[in-house]
Every structure is written in C-alpha cells, then in structure tokens.
Design an enzyme around this catalytic site. Structure first.
Site, PDB file in Angstrom:
ATOM      1  CD  GLU A   1      47.768 -55.871  37.443  1.00 44.70           C
ATOM      2  OE1 GLU A   1      48.423 -55.927  36.381  1.00 44.70           O
ATOM      3  OE2 GLU A   1      46.850 -55.046  37.632  1.00 44.70           O
TER       4      GLU A   1
ATOM      5  CD  GLU B   1      50.812 -51.538  36.955  1.00 44.83           C
ATOM      6  OE1 GLU B   1      51.118 -51.134  38.098  1.00 44.83           O
ATOM      7  OE2 GLU B   1      50.464 -52.709  36.711  1.00 44.83           O
TER       8      GLU B   1
ATOM      9  N   GLY C   1      51.852 -56.187  35.816  1.00 48.66           N
ATOM     10  CA  GLY C   1      51.130 -57.396  35.414  1.00 48.66           C
ATOM     11  C   GLY C   1      51.730 -58.660  36.022  1.00 48.66           C
TER      12      GLY C   1
ATOM     13  CB  ALA D   1      51.913 -55.642  30.571  1.00 44.97           C
TER      14      ALA D   1
HETATM   15  C1  HXC Z   1      59.467 -54.848  28.490  1.00 40.91           C
HETATM   16  C2  HXC Z   1      61.142 -54.978  30.040  1.00 40.91           C
HETATM   17  C3  HXC Z   1      60.214 -54.881  31.087  1.00 40.91           C
HETATM   18  C4  HXC Z   1      58.832 -54.784  30.738  1.00 40.91           C
HETATM   19  C5  HXC Z   1      62.163 -55.030  31.949  1.00 40.91           C
HETATM   20  N1  HXC Z   1      62.341 -55.062  30.618  1.00 40.91           N
HETATM   21  N2  HXC Z   1      60.879 -54.914  32.258  1.00 40.91           N
HETATM   22  N3  HXC Z   1      60.765 -54.959  28.755  1.00 40.91           N
HETATM   23  N4  HXC Z   1      58.513 -54.771  29.435  1.00 40.91           N
HETATM   24  N5  HXC Z   1      57.878 -54.728  31.666  1.00 40.91           N
HETATM   25  C6  HXC Z   1      63.581 -55.170  29.874  1.00 40.91           C
HETATM   26  C7  HXC Z   1      64.426 -53.905  29.953  1.00 40.91           C
HETATM   27  O1  HXC Z   1      63.975 -52.967  29.009  1.00 40.91           O
HETATM   28  C8  HXC Z   1      65.787 -54.428  29.637  1.00 40.91           C
HETATM   29  O2  HXC Z   1      65.891 -54.602  28.248  1.00 40.91           O
HETATM   30  C9  HXC Z   1      65.788 -55.800  30.284  1.00 40.91           C
HETATM   31  O3  HXC Z   1      64.412 -56.160  30.461  1.00 40.91           O
HETATM   32  C10 HXC Z   1      66.457 -55.799  31.640  1.00 40.91           C
HETATM   33  O4  HXC Z   1      65.851 -54.769  32.418  1.00 40.91           O
HETATM   34  P1  HXC Z   1      66.692 -53.629  33.167  1.00 40.91           P
HETATM   35  O5  HXC Z   1      65.770 -52.496  33.384  1.00 40.91           O
HETATM   36  O6  HXC Z   1      67.971 -53.367  32.472  1.00 40.91           O
HETATM   37  O7  HXC Z   1      67.024 -54.375  34.537  1.00 40.91           O
HETATM   38  P2  HXC Z   1      67.261 -53.703  35.975  1.00 40.91           P
HETATM   39  O8  HXC Z   1      68.095 -52.472  35.860  1.00 40.91           O
HETATM   40  O9  HXC Z   1      67.769 -54.818  36.831  1.00 40.91           O
HETATM   41  O10 HXC Z   1      65.832 -53.246  36.479  1.00 40.91           O
HETATM   42  C11 HXC Z   1      64.832 -54.238  36.732  1.00 40.91           C
HETATM   43  C12 HXC Z   1      63.462 -53.547  36.846  1.00 40.91           C
HETATM   44  C13 HXC Z   1      63.207 -52.679  35.593  1.00 40.91           C
HETATM   45  C14 HXC Z   1      63.402 -52.661  38.113  1.00 40.91           C
HETATM   46  C15 HXC Z   1      62.424 -54.652  36.981  1.00 40.91           C
HETATM   47  O11 HXC Z   1      63.443 -53.505  34.438  1.00 40.91           O
HETATM   48  C16 HXC Z   1      61.832 -52.137  35.494  1.00 40.91           C
HETATM   49  O12 HXC Z   1      61.500 -51.162  36.169  1.00 40.91           O
HETATM   50  N6  HXC Z   1      61.021 -52.704  34.601  1.00 40.91           N
HETATM   51  C17 HXC Z   1      59.683 -52.222  34.330  1.00 40.91           C
HETATM   52  C18 HXC Z   1      58.750 -52.570  35.464  1.00 40.91           C
HETATM   53  C19 HXC Z   1      57.349 -52.016  35.195  1.00 40.91           C
HETATM   54  O13 HXC Z   1      57.157 -50.812  35.035  1.00 40.91           O
HETATM   55  N7  HXC Z   1      56.392 -52.942  35.144  1.00 40.91           N
HETATM   56  C20 HXC Z   1      54.987 -52.552  34.892  1.00 40.91           C
HETATM   57  C21 HXC Z   1      54.727 -52.613  33.425  1.00 40.91           C
HETATM   58  S1  HXC Z   1      53.165 -52.003  33.041  1.00 40.91           S
HETATM   59  P3  HXC Z   1      67.228 -54.226  27.440  1.00 40.91           P
HETATM   60  O14 HXC Z   1      66.867 -54.458  26.013  1.00 40.91           O
HETATM   61  O15 HXC Z   1      67.550 -52.795  27.792  1.00 40.91           O
HETATM   62  O16 HXC Z   1      68.260 -55.180  27.982  1.00 40.91           O
HETATM   63  C22 HXC Z   1      52.151 -53.268  33.380  1.00 40.91           C
HETATM   64  C23 HXC Z   1      50.708 -52.957  33.063  1.00 40.91           C
HETATM   65  C24 HXC Z   1      49.838 -54.018  33.555  1.00 40.91           C
HETATM   66  O17 HXC Z   1      52.509 -54.311  33.792  1.00 40.91           O
HETATM   67  C25 HXC Z   1      48.495 -53.809  32.983  1.00 40.91           C
HETATM   68  C26 HXC Z   1      47.734 -55.066  32.873  1.00 40.91           C
HETATM   69  C27 HXC Z   1      48.504 -56.233  32.684  1.00 40.91           C
END
Ligand code: HXC
Length: 259
Positions: A113, A133, A110, A66
């Site tokens: 999921e 998360e 998400g 998400a």
């Molecule tokens: C918003 C995101 C994002 C996300 C990545 N980006 N994931 N933006 N929401 N979930 C953005 C980063 O901020 C970054 O933006 C760009 O995408 C590239 O990501 P990087 O982190 O620079 O890439 P990398 O170093 O290759 O790392 C990849 C990654 C990491 C390991 C996937 O991006 C990451 O950990 N993302 C978050 C994963 C996460 O926590 N997902 C769960 C979310 S909570 P910029 O502007 O800096 O280029 C969730 C709740 C669900 O899903 C609840 C119900 C649906």
C-alpha cells in the site's frame, strides 16, 4: 529530528532519498517509523533544492507490512481512538513533489500500500507484491482494496486480497502496477536516473503534472479533464513555459527557474 527507523540522504543536491531501516523486521511499518517517514517526506518536499524523492527498503524487503507485533495488542477502541493509519500514514498523500518507490523484495500488506501511495514504482526482479492481510484475520487498511484494483483490475485484486497470494515483478509490470523492472543491482541507479530526469524540469510543471494525473483517480472524467485544462492554461503564465519553448525553438537546453 533524529531518525531511528529510517535513513535519509541527498543525491546530486537534487534528489531526497529515504531508506526504511528496520532490516531485522523486514521493514515492518510501525507507528514510530511512519511518523519519521512523514517528517522526512515533508522536509524534502519543503526543501527548494529537491526535485524528486526516492523511497526504498532493503534488498530483501521494501516493507513486509504494518507491524504485526504491535497490531497484535490492539483492540477496536485503541485503533479507533488513535485514528490508526489515518493519523500517521497519510502524509505521503500530501507531498507535492514526485515520490518514486524503488521496490526490492517483499512489498506486502501496508508495504504494498505504501508503494502504491508513491507516484512511480520501479521494481527489481526479486520484488513480490501482495495483500496477505486475510491470513491475519483482517483486510487491507491503507488503500489495498482501492488502489490495487485501479492498477491491476478487479479479478487480479480479488485473487490477491482473498487468497493472500503474491504477484512477482514481471507480472506487476505486465499488469501496470509498476512502470519498470530492472536487475536488483541496478534498482537504485534506475530510480535515481528517473528522479534526476524529473528534477531537471520546472518544478511548477512537475507538480502540476502530478496533481493532474492524481485527479484521474477521483471524480468523473469530465471533472478531471476540466481540472487538467485549467492547470494546463495556468502554466502559460510561468517564465518556465516561455523558457522551455524558446529553448526548444533555439535548439538549446532550457534553464528553468521554477518561476
Ligand atoms: C512484524 C515482521 C513482519 C511484520 C516480518 N516480520 N514481517 N514483524 N510485522 N509485518 C519479522 C518476522 O517476525 C521475523 O522476526 C523477521 O521479520 C523475519 O521474517 P521471517 O518471517 O523469518 O522471514 P521469511 O521466512 O523470509 O518470510 C518473509 C515473509 C514473512 C514472507 C515476508 O515475514 C511474512 O509473511 N511476513 C508478514 C507479511 C504480512 O502478513 N504482512 C501484512 C501485515 S498486515 P523474528 O523475530 O522471528 O526474526 C498489514 C496491515 C495493513 O500490513 C493495514 C494498513 C496499513
């Protein structure tokens, strides 16, 4: 509807393809994207020529979860009033045709999921699944704590949900989270092959099969068996059942009319 965050097209007049298209944000699943996805899924579901749907992301990310940028601004009253997730994420669970997730790269939070809401997951060798998360001070909110243990069991789910660690494609195959792992450049072809195979069958039996398998995850075994038996019986009222069996006995290919 014109889409901004997804792309759609049709393959071979039979398979609806939806591509999540926020590559710079690793296909972070914002509310506008989920509304578009729901709309596209419904449109393909209602289109008589479509037999199956493929959902894919980019090579680097199916979806990294998400949208954290958007969620960082939310408080309890926002998410509760807007019925966050329930309102815009659940359309996929109402789709009656099979949805195949073709997962390359990250399927996190998400994104994992969403893949698990699909009927079949086919992964490329670089796929990574996770529910990170916990690192954000929340927990999975779109089924991660419920669907993941049904697929891979409690121990592996607890490990992933509590430590935020990822599962690679080969482990996902071994654990039963995905049904096939292929080289990245073969992913779409593999998903399309499966979708075309499904599309060659009677839509009636395909929809009944999907409905019946899904029943296995709700209620008791005896309720599920009863449901399956009644659907099985009902398919004997279709022309496609006569056609399928007659074709087998006469050593010819069936022509299903979805009747
Ligand atoms: C918003 C995101 C994002 C996300 C990545 N980006 N994931 N933006 N929401 N979930 C953005 C980063 O901020 C970054 O933006 C760009 O995408 C590239 O990501 P990087 O982190 O620079 O890439 P990398 O170093 O290759 O790392 C990849 C990654 C990491 C390991 C996937 O991006 C990451 O950990 N993302 C978050 C994963 C996460 O926590 N997902 C769960 C979310 S909570 P910029 O502007 O800096 O280029 C969730 C709740 C669900 O899903 C609840 C119900 C649906």
């Amino acid at each position: 509807m014109n889409y901004e965050f997804i792309l759609t097209h049709i393959e071979a007049d039979k398979v609806g393809v939806i591509t999540l298209n926020r590559p710079k944000q690793l296909n972070a699943l914002s509310t506008p994207l989920m509304i578009e996805l729901g709309h596209a899924l419904k449109a393909f579901d209602e289109d008589d020529q479509i037999g199956a749907i493929i959902l894919q992301g980019s090579e680097k990310a199916f979806a990294a979860g998400a949208d954290i940028q958007a969620m960082s601004q939310y408080n309890f009253s926002d998410v509760y009033k807007a019925n966050f997730i329930t309102r815009d994420w659940e359309t996929i669970n109402t789709i009656r045709k099979p949805v195949i997730a073709a997962v390359s790269g990250f399927a996190l939070g998400g994104g994992c999921e969403l893949a698990m809401m699909c009927d079949i997951i086919i992964a490329s060798e670089n796929a990574k699944f996770g529910q990170p998360e916990i690192k954000l001070g929340i927990i999975p909110g779109a089924g991660g704590t419920q669907r993941l243990p049904r697929a891979v069991g409690k121990a592996r789910t607890m490990d992933m949900v509590l430590t935020g660690s990822m599962m690679n494609a080969h482990e996902a195959l071994q654990q039963g989270l995905v049904s096939r792992v292929v080289a990245q450049d073969q992913l779409f072809a593999e998903a399309l092959g499966a979708a075309l195979t499904i599309s060659s069958f009677s839509k009636l039996s395909v929809m009944a099969a999907k409905e019946s398998v899904n029943k296995a995850f709700e209620g008791t075994l005896s309720e599920g068996m009863h449901f399956e038996r009644r659907l099985f019986h009902s398919l004997f009222s279709t022309e496609d059942q006569k056609e399928g069996m007659d074709a087998f006995l006469n050593k010819r290919a069936p022509t299903f009319k979805n009747q």
